[in-house]
Design an enzyme around this catalytic site. Structure first.
Site, mmCIF file in Angstrom:
data_model
loop_
_atom_site.group_PDB
_atom_site.id
_atom_site.type_symbol
_atom_site.label_atom_id
_atom_site.label_comp_id
_atom_site.label_asym_id
_atom_site.label_seq_id
_atom_site.Cartn_x
_atom_site.Cartn_y
_atom_site.Cartn_z
ATOM 1 N N TYR A 95 110.390 24.010 -53.656
ATOM 2 C CA TYR A 95 109.948 23.898 -52.267
ATOM 3 C C TYR A 95 108.916 22.775 -52.161
ATOM 4 C CZ TYR A 95 108.401 25.954 -47.736
ATOM 5 O OH TYR A 95 108.091 26.194 -46.425
ATOM 6 N N TRP A 151 100.045 35.212 -43.997
ATOM 7 C CA TRP A 151 99.978 33.763 -44.246
ATOM 8 C C TRP A 151 100.086 32.993 -42.940
ATOM 9 C CZ3 TRP A 151 98.380 30.680 -47.966
ATOM 10 C CH2 TRP A 151 98.724 29.333 -47.925
ATOM 11 N N TRP A 152 101.028 33.398 -42.092
ATOM 12 C CA TRP A 152 101.170 32.718 -40.799
ATOM 13 C C TRP A 152 99.892 32.826 -39.980
ATOM 14 C CZ3 TRP A 152 106.584 35.143 -39.610
ATOM 15 C CH2 TRP A 152 107.564 34.470 -40.351
ATOM 16 N N TYR A 205 95.101 21.930 -44.473
ATOM 17 C CA TYR A 205 96.456 22.383 -44.789
ATOM 18 C C TYR A 205 96.722 22.252 -46.289
ATOM 19 C CZ TYR A 205 101.527 22.908 -44.387
ATOM 20 O OH TYR A 205 102.822 23.336 -44.529
ATOM 21 N N HIS A 261 97.280 25.320 -49.139
ATOM 22 C CA HIS A 261 98.481 25.381 -49.968
ATOM 23 C C HIS A 261 98.154 25.212 -51.456
ATOM 24 C CE1 HIS A 261 100.681 25.335 -46.223
ATOM 25 N NE2 HIS A 261 101.730 25.716 -46.921
#
EC number: 5.1.3.32
Length: 104
Positions: A41, A76-77, A18, A22
């Protein structure tokens, strides 16, 4: 700017993958988020529960509700779906968090 927060669920053992994905966020996705009014963010990880806690600021005229229609967001999902709990359309399962305290 409004600050919002939400929680997502990472699958056990996926923390490094993960983070790596990112760290290499697609420039097109980052720009799409900025264009939607998102700034500052952050995503935090709780290694005891595997929860991801996201906090972001969004402009008064944000268009976050339209992100699901963006091709780059859908890609992206799909790219992230193997790492986290998702809905059938691969959107991450998100639970809004209520503000309880703020020290300014």
């Amino acid at each position: 700017m409004e600050t919002i927060a939400f929680r997502m669920q990472l699958r056990p053992g996926q923390e490094e993958a993960y983070r790596a994905r990112h760290d290499a966020i697609w420039p097109e996705l980052a720009q799409t988020l900025r264009d939607a009014g998102i700034a500052d963010y952050w995503i935090f990880f709780d290694d005891e529960t595997h929860h991801l806690f996201a906090v972001l600021k969004r402009s008064a005229d944000h268009t976050m509700d339209r992100l699901a229609d963006e091709d780059v967001m859908k890609r992206w999902w799909a790219h992230m779906a193997d790492l986290m709990a998702t809905h059938p359309d691969r959107r991450p399962r998100q639970h809004s968090l209520k503000p309880m305290f703020h020290l300014a």
